[in-house]
Design a protein around this motif. Sequence first.
Motif, short mmCIF file in Angstrom:
data_model
loop_
_atom_site.label_atom_id
_atom_site.label_comp_id
_atom_site.label_asym_id
_atom_site.label_seq_id
_atom_site.Cartn_x
_atom_site.Cartn_y
_atom_site.Cartn_z
N LEU A 286 0.83 -1.18 0.00
CA LEU A 286 0.00 0.00 0.00
C LEU A 286 0.88 1.24 0.00
N LEU A 287 0.31 2.34 -0.46
CA LEU A 287 1.01 3.62 -0.47
C LEU A 287 0.30 4.54 0.50
N ARG A 288 1.11 5.28 1.30
CA ARG A 288 0.55 6.18 2.29
C ARG A 288 1.11 7.59 2.12
N LYS A 289 0.36 8.54 2.62
CA LYS A 289 0.80 9.93 2.71
C LYS A 289 0.85 10.26 4.20
N LEU A 290 2.03 10.64 4.67
CA LEU A 290 2.23 10.98 6.08
C LEU A 290 2.41 12.49 6.17
N ASP A 291 1.49 13.15 6.85
CA ASP A 291 1.52 14.61 6.96
C ASP A 291 2.04 15.01 8.33
N PHE A 292 3.25 15.56 8.33
CA PHE A 292 3.88 16.05 9.56
C PHE A 292 3.72 17.56 9.70
N GLY A 293 2.81 18.17 8.94
CA GLY A 293 2.64 19.61 8.99
C GLY A 293 3.63 20.31 8.08
N ALA A 294 4.86 20.47 8.56
CA ALA A 294 5.91 21.14 7.78
C ALA A 294 6.42 20.26 6.64
N ALA A 295 6.22 18.97 6.74
CA ALA A 295 6.70 18.04 5.72
C ALA A 295 5.65 16.98 5.44
N VAL A 296 5.55 16.61 4.19
CA VAL A 296 4.68 15.51 3.78
C VAL A 296 5.57 14.44 3.17
N ILE A 297 5.43 13.23 3.68
CA ILE A 297 6.26 12.12 3.24
C ILE A 297 5.34 11.04 2.67
N HIS A 298 5.77 10.44 1.58
CA HIS A 298 5.04 9.31 1.00
C HIS A 298 5.86 8.05 1.24
N ASP A 299 5.17 6.99 1.61
CA ASP A 299 5.88 5.73 1.77
C ASP A 299 5.10 4.59 1.17
N ARG A 300 5.82 3.51 0.96
CA ARG A 300 5.27 2.27 0.43
C ARG A 300 5.43 1.23 1.53
N VAL A 301 4.34 0.54 1.84
CA VAL A 301 4.36 -0.46 2.90
C VAL A 301 4.11 -1.83 2.27
N THR A 302 5.03 -2.75 2.51
CA THR A 302 4.85 -4.13 2.08
C THR A 302 4.87 -5.00 3.33
N LEU A 303 4.25 -6.15 3.24
CA LEU A 303 4.23 -7.02 4.43
C LEU A 303 4.09 -8.47 4.03
N LEU A 304 4.57 -9.30 4.91
CA LEU A 304 4.38 -10.74 4.80
C LEU A 304 3.61 -11.15 6.05
N GLU A 305 2.40 -11.66 5.84
CA GLU A 305 1.46 -11.97 6.92
C GLU A 305 2.12 -12.63 8.13
N ARG A 306 1.97 -11.97 9.28
CA ARG A 306 2.44 -12.46 10.59
C ARG A 306 3.95 -12.66 10.66
N GLN A 307 4.70 -12.07 9.70
CA GLN A 307 6.16 -12.21 9.67
C GLN A 307 6.88 -10.87 9.77
N TRP A 308 6.59 -9.95 8.83
CA TRP A 308 7.29 -8.67 8.81
C TRP A 308 6.49 -7.61 8.08
N VAL A 309 6.84 -6.35 8.38
CA VAL A 309 6.30 -5.17 7.71
C VAL A 309 7.49 -4.31 7.31
N ARG A 310 7.46 -3.81 6.07
CA ARG A 310 8.55 -2.95 5.60
C ARG A 310 7.97 -1.61 5.14
N PHE A 311 8.55 -0.53 5.66
CA PHE A 311 8.16 0.82 5.31
C PHE A 311 9.30 1.43 4.49
N ASP A 312 9.03 1.77 3.23
CA ASP A 312 10.02 2.42 2.37
C ASP A 312 9.58 3.85 2.13
N ILE A 313 10.37 4.81 2.63
CA ILE A 313 10.07 6.21 2.38
C ILE A 313 10.52 6.53 0.95
N LEU A 314 9.60 7.07 0.18
CA LEU A 314 9.90 7.40 -1.20
C LEU A 314 10.71 8.70 -1.23
#
Length: 156
Positions: A56-84
């Motif tokens: 999934l792709l997310r938009k993270l709004d920190f007010g002064a900065a907006v960051i987009h990231d890509r989240v991948t996961l393997l069920e019940r094993q791991w989650v990876r957040f890649d900041i674009l």
Amino acid sequence: MNFEHLIQINDLQNPLIAPLSRDQLWQGLLHRVDDAVPFLPGLESCTIVERHADHLLRKLDFGAAVIHDRVTLLERQWVRFDILPSEQHAGGSLTISIEEPEPDALFLRFAYATSFGNTPNSEDRAYIDYVKSAYHQSDVDCVTIIRTLAARGTPQ
């Protein structure tokens, strides 16, 4: 620069710490994926922009900065957040893996890949040490939030 650390979730020798199941831990990580606001200080909003079968792709709004990231996961094993990478952020990644070296002995491994150089000068070294410490504290706080969600029985 890459760095990682482990946080123990269940201490089988300490009955005063309420154990979490792998499913409770996973549900907490999914909560961080869907609503990162409680997990990231300063984050004003977290919007899921696109949902696909494998990421999934997310938009993270920190007010002064907006960051987009890509989240991948393997069920019940791991989650990876890649900041674009963007003008506001050089990019990087965080992978949170569930480890279970023996039944019910759960750990979370937080593995970071950052844009910091591998051979920093002395000024950068102090800053990098500060960042590592801040990330570690943030990860401890993440586990505390997951424990709170599990204690409340908060559904995903």
